[in-house]
Motif scaffolding. Structure first.
Motif, PDB file in Angstrom:
ATOM      1  N   ALA A 112      -0.071   8.743  23.684  1.00 20.33           N
ATOM      2  CA  ALA A 112      -0.780   9.971  24.069  1.00 20.33           C
ATOM      3  C   ALA A 112      -2.288   9.773  23.989  1.00 20.33           C
ATOM      4  O   ALA A 112      -2.975  10.413  23.202  1.00 20.33           O
ATOM      5  CB  ALA A 112      -0.342  11.130  23.183  1.00 20.33           C
TER       6      ALA A 112
ATOM      7  N   LYS B 177       8.032  14.015  26.268  1.00 23.34           N
ATOM      8  CA  LYS B 177       7.702  15.216  27.049  1.00 23.34           C
ATOM      9  C   LYS B 177       6.458  15.922  26.503  1.00 23.34           C
ATOM     10  O   LYS B 177       5.853  16.744  27.193  1.00 23.34           O
ATOM     11  CB  LYS B 177       8.881  16.186  27.054  1.00 23.34           C
TER      12      LYS B 177
ATOM     13  N   SER C  37       1.595  14.951  27.500  1.00 16.93           N
ATOM     14  CA  SER C  37       0.505  15.656  28.193  1.00 16.93           C
ATOM     15  C   SER C  37      -0.191  16.651  27.272  1.00 16.93           C
ATOM     16  O   SER C  37      -1.422  16.759  27.265  1.00 16.93           O
ATOM     17  CB  SER C  37       1.040  16.395  29.423  1.00 16.93           C
ATOM     18  N   GLU C  38       0.597  17.359  26.486  1.00 17.13           N
ATOM     19  CA  GLU C  38       0.036  18.335  25.545  1.00 17.13           C
ATOM     20  C   GLU C  38      -0.821  17.636  24.486  1.00 17.13           C
ATOM     21  O   GLU C  38      -1.926  18.084  24.166  1.00 17.13           O
ATOM     22  CB  GLU C  38       1.178  19.090  24.869  1.00 17.13           C
TER      23      GLU C  38
ATOM     24  N   GLN D 204      -2.302  14.745  24.742  1.00 18.71           N
ATOM     25  CA  GLN D 204      -3.491  14.151  25.357  1.00 18.71           C
ATOM     26  C   GLN D 204      -4.625  15.159  25.494  1.00 18.71           C
ATOM     27  O   GLN D 204      -5.791  14.783  25.533  1.00 18.71           O
ATOM     28  CB  GLN D 204      -3.137  13.585  26.738  1.00 18.71           C
ATOM     29  N   GLY D 205      -4.273  16.449  25.560  1.00 19.93           N
ATOM     30  CA  GLY D 205      -5.281  17.484  25.723  1.00 19.93           C
ATOM     31  C   GLY D 205      -6.005  17.878  24.445  1.00 19.93           C
ATOM     32  O   GLY D 205      -6.974  18.630  24.488  1.00 19.93           O
TER      33      GLY D 205
ATOM     34  N   LYS E 169     -11.011  15.999  25.453  1.00 24.06           N
ATOM     35  CA  LYS E 169     -10.312  15.032  26.292  1.00 24.06           C
ATOM     36  C   LYS E 169     -11.246  14.570  27.412  1.00 24.06           C
ATOM     37  O   LYS E 169     -12.033  15.357  27.945  1.00 24.06           O
ATOM     38  CB  LYS E 169      -9.072  15.699  26.903  1.00 24.06           C
TER      39      LYS E 169
END
Length: 233
Positions: free
Chosen positions: A50, A70, A73-74, A76-77, A183
């Protein structure tokens, strides 16, 4: 510590790994995947990270397995925290130690008052251009591919947020720092822009990621430690 079983990793597990210097994030993911296959007998397992760390950076790498991929993405933010070192008075094309010094600049005019003025100017939402030596795509090619061929490329700036930025050691030509940022922030670009704002030049000589959101490097383990944990299962 949770019992390390095949089901744990298949159902979704988050590993906090302290990535060593000179390893790519991809190599760290492959190492984890190989260990899960050879030590736990998992023939097929999803593994991903991530947030990339450059080979010349160490520190916190979040690795997700199984259904936890899954969440990548969360994760990474989330905001990131880094510590590191700027070298003041010289630049490199890559903004770090990947390439050789290309220009030298004066530093005698730099004092603590100027450093403080420049430091505060970077806190908040600012425009930043990614380094030419980066994996961002332009015209179907990675920017570093253009850079290595000596091709001129127009790079668009992007809005990023520097939540915190402090200078933790001033011993010119070196300055140590700690920053918490959004990010998409390139610390190499921060080094370059910081040097330019000082009416000098700068490049990044050390970088360590210490936090991703509430995840802390203090709770991370090395790849060797993870391998040892699996050996004890």
């Amino acid at each position: 510590m949770e019992k390390l079983t095949p089901n744990l990793f298949q159902n979704g597990h988050i590993l906090l790994i302290d990535k060593p210097l000179h390893w790519t994030s991809f190599q760290a993911v492959n190492k984890i995947k190989w260990l899960l296959k050879t030590k736990l007998g998992l023939k097929k397992i999803k593994v991903g990270h991530a947030g990339t760390l450059d080979p010349l950076a160490s520190g916190l790498l979040i690795i997700c397995t199984g259904k936890a991929t899954k969440q990548i993405s969360e994760l990474q933010g989330l905001f990131k925290e880094y510590t590191g070192t700027f070298y003041i008075g010289a630049t490199t094309p890559s903004y770090d130690l990947e390439t050789e010094i290309d220009c030298l600049f004066p530093t005698k005019h730099i004092n603590e008052t100027l450093l403080e003025e420049v430091r505060t100017s970077f806190v908040g939402t600012i425009e930043q251009k990614p380094p030419i030596f980066s994996a961002i795509k332009k015209d179907g090619k990675r920017l570093y591919e253009h850079a290595r061929k000596g091709e001129e490329v127009e790079i668009a700036s992007r809005a990023i947020t520097i939540h915190e930025f402090e200078l933790t050691r001033i011993a010119l030509p070196e300055i140590d720092f700690r920053t918490a940022c959004s990010k998409g922030t390139y610390i190499r670009s921060l080094a370059f822009d910081f040097g330019k704002a000082l009416q000098s030049g700068a490049h990044l000589t050390a970088l360590r990621r210490t936090k991703i959101g509430s995840y802390n490097i203090k709770n991370a383990i090395s790849l060797e430690e993870f391998e040892q944990q699996l050996a004890e299962v």
